[in-house]
Design a protein around this motif. Structure first.
Motif, PDB file in Angstrom:
ATOM      1  N   ARG A  59    -108.692  20.507 -21.088  1.00  0.00           N
ATOM      2  CA  ARG A  59    -107.311  20.168 -20.745  1.00  0.00           C
ATOM      3  C   ARG A  59    -107.114  20.350 -19.241  1.00  0.00           C
ATOM      4  N   ILE A  60    -106.412  19.435 -18.629  1.00  0.00           N
ATOM      5  CA  ILE A  60    -106.153  19.559 -17.193  1.00  0.00           C
ATOM      6  C   ILE A  60    -104.652  19.665 -16.975  1.00  0.00           C
ATOM      7  N   HIS A  61    -104.246  20.833 -16.468  1.00  0.00           N
ATOM      8  CA  HIS A  61    -102.855  21.052 -16.072  1.00  0.00           C
ATOM      9  C   HIS A  61    -102.799  21.104 -14.544  1.00  0.00           C
ATOM     10  N   ALA A  62    -101.618  20.925 -14.003  1.00  0.00           N
ATOM     11  CA  ALA A  62    -101.470  20.978 -12.544  1.00  0.00           C
ATOM     12  C   ALA A  62    -100.100  21.506 -12.180  1.00  0.00           C
ATOM     13  N   VAL A  63    -100.068  22.258 -11.076  1.00  0.00           N
ATOM     14  CA  VAL A  63     -98.812  22.746 -10.497  1.00  0.00           C
ATOM     15  C   VAL A  63     -98.765  22.251  -9.057  1.00  0.00           C
ATOM     16  N   GLY A  64     -97.727  21.489  -8.748  1.00  0.00           N
ATOM     17  CA  GLY A  64     -97.584  20.935  -7.401  1.00  0.00           C
ATOM     18  C   GLY A  64     -96.614  21.744  -6.566  1.00  0.00           C
ATOM     19  N   PHE A  65     -97.037  22.112  -5.363  1.00  0.00           N
ATOM     20  CA  PHE A  65     -96.203  22.898  -4.443  1.00  0.00           C
ATOM     21  C   PHE A  65     -95.643  21.945  -3.373  1.00  0.00           C
ATOM     22  N   PRO A  66     -94.326  21.910  -3.189  1.00  0.00           N
ATOM     23  CA  PRO A  66     -93.715  20.910  -2.297  1.00  0.00           C
ATOM     24  C   PRO A  66     -93.810  21.266  -0.817  1.00  0.00           C
ATOM     25  N   VAL A  67     -94.957  21.775  -0.400  1.00  0.00           N
ATOM     26  CA  VAL A  67     -95.122  22.171   1.006  1.00  0.00           C
ATOM     27  C   VAL A  67     -95.005  20.961   1.936  1.00  0.00           C
ATOM     28  N   GLN A  68     -95.611  19.834   1.528  1.00  0.00           N
ATOM     29  CA  GLN A  68     -95.628  18.657   2.397  1.00  0.00           C
ATOM     30  C   GLN A  68     -94.241  18.050   2.586  1.00  0.00           C
ATOM     31  N   PHE A  69     -93.327  18.340   1.670  1.00  0.00           N
ATOM     32  CA  PHE A  69     -92.020  17.703   1.733  1.00  0.00           C
ATOM     33  C   PHE A  69     -91.066  18.395   2.700  1.00  0.00           C
ATOM     34  N   MET A  70     -91.536  19.436   3.374  1.00  0.00           N
ATOM     35  CA  MET A  70     -90.721  20.023   4.443  1.00  0.00           C
ATOM     36  C   MET A  70     -91.008  19.306   5.770  1.00  0.00           C
ATOM     37  N   ARG A  71     -91.972  18.397   5.754  1.00  0.00           N
ATOM     38  CA  ARG A  71     -92.331  17.641   6.957  1.00  0.00           C
ATOM     39  C   ARG A  71     -91.489  16.363   7.026  1.00  0.00           C
ATOM     40  N   PRO A  72     -91.493  15.656   8.164  1.00  0.00           N
ATOM     41  CA  PRO A  72     -90.784  14.375   8.238  1.00  0.00           C
ATOM     42  C   PRO A  72     -91.272  13.406   7.173  1.00  0.00           C
ATOM     43  N   THR A  73     -90.430  12.456   6.813  1.00  0.00           N
ATOM     44  CA  THR A  73     -90.705  11.542   5.702  1.00  0.00           C
ATOM     45  C   THR A  73     -92.035  10.801   5.877  1.00  0.00           C
ATOM     46  N   HIS A  74     -92.341  10.369   7.080  1.00  0.00           N
ATOM     47  CA  HIS A  74     -93.549   9.569   7.287  1.00  0.00           C
ATOM     48  C   HIS A  74     -94.831  10.409   7.212  1.00  0.00           C
ATOM     49  N   LEU A  75     -94.692  11.751   7.127  1.00  0.00           N
ATOM     50  CA  LEU A  75     -95.858  12.626   7.014  1.00  0.00           C
ATOM     51  C   LEU A  75     -96.008  13.233   5.617  1.00  0.00           C
TER      52      LEU A  75
END
Length: 332
Positions: A287-303
């Motif tokens: 089984r493959i589970h995943a937890v995503g951390f929204p670290v990248q979404f504190m950057r500007p939209t294009h990044l």
């Protein structure tokens, strides 16, 4: 007239006598006080000139040494001042750490108490369910928060890139502790980073026994574990499945990360599908589970592209492999 002339003549002679006596007295004084070279009775055996010269050299040497000593003393004083400043900084840091430790210990004590209460409540609930449903009843829905918890072996694939380590690491620790808590007892655990590097090299290609001591060691090591990462979990997933999957084991693989820097999502999905075999019930062995951390979404939209691609990949990957994708809304 003749008598007066004689008197004047006698007076002149007397005056000349006085003058001559005066000059004689002066000459006599000059002869008495005439300076002469001192008579050397005996020469000294000590060469005073050489002794004076040696003393002068010694004096100059002492002055030079004094200058050096004063310079060294000044340097030592500066060094002492710097060490005092460093000690003051370290004392401040120590006080901060002690305060944090006290707060953490207090929180841990509280969590332990709450965990004990939860265990008692769970036991009471289990007893009540057994009474109501019967001793032979089996729960068909082994889900907690939408995540199946029927696995006997756990593998954690952790993104150790700079973005995760610098911004989302404390939250990652909390998520791993929470995940372990929903599996009170399993047969084996393994920790790898997204490049497939083992946390404990002495358990390379082997299962770590599940004991309270091992769990504490995992969390302790994880606090400072920071091997190189290319910000892509693909290598770690492939290595974990290829190494540990077998037909007779129920394995859950948890991917913890914030971005996917690989080229093709479809290629990754196809590769995992080939190596993650199915059993007789047409279920994936891992089984493959995943937890995503929204670290990248504190950057500007294009990044934010790599963060979006991670969420897209994990959503589809967990769906195809019997798992669940959880996207966090905060990384702290």
């Amino acid at each position: 007239m003749a008598r007066n002339k004689r008197i004047q003549q006698e007076s002149s002679i007397a005056f000349l006598d006085v003058i001559c006596c005066g000059f004689g007295a002066i000459i006599l004084l000059l002869m008495i006080t005439k300076t002469v070279q001192p008579i050397v009775l005996e020469k000294s055996a000590v060469n005073l000139d050489a002794q004076v010269e040696n003393l002068q050299k010694t004096l100059f040497s002492i002055r030079g040494e004094t200058t050096i000593f004063n310079r060294n003393l000044t340097a030592k004083h500066e060094q002492i001042d710097n060490e005092k400043k460093r000690i003051a900084i370290l004392r401040t840091k120590l006080a901060t750490i002690e305060a944090q430790y006290a707060q953490t210990s207090k929180a841990a004590t509280y969590m332990q108490k709450e965990k004990g209460k939860l265990a008692i409540a769970l036991q009471s609930l289990s007893d009540e369910m057994t009474r109501l449903l019967g001793a032979n009843y089996q729960n068909k829905n082994n889900l907690i928060g939408g995540i199946p918890v029927d696995s006997e072996y756990l593998v954690f694939i952790i993104d150790t890139s700079g973005s995760m380590y610098n911004y989302g690491w404390q939250r990652l620790l909390e998520e791993i502790i929470a995940t372990l808590d929903i599996y009170p007892k399993v047969k084996g655990i393994q920790i790898m980073n997204d490049m497939g590097k083992y946390m404990f090299t002495n358990y390379r290609r082997k299962w770590i026994p599940d004991t309270p001591g091992r769990r504490e060691a995992i969390i302790k090591r994880l606090r400072t574990w920071n091997p190189f990462s290319n910000s892509s979990p693909v290598e770690g997933i492939q290595k974990a499945i290829s190494t540990f999957f077998t037909q007779d084991k129920k394995i859950s693989l948890y991917v913890m990360g914030d971005e996917f820097s690989g080229r093709s999502i479809q290629t990754v999905l196809g590769t995992i599908e080939r190596i993650n075999k199915v059993n007789k019930d047409n279920e994936r062995l891992v089984r493959i589970h995943a937890v995503g951390f929204p670290v990248q979404f504190m950057r500007p939209t294009h990044l934010q592209t790599t963060g979006i691609r991670f969420a897209t990949l994990m959503r589809e990957l967990t769906y195809r492999n019997g798992g669940t994708f959880v996207g966090l809304n905060d990384y702290k």
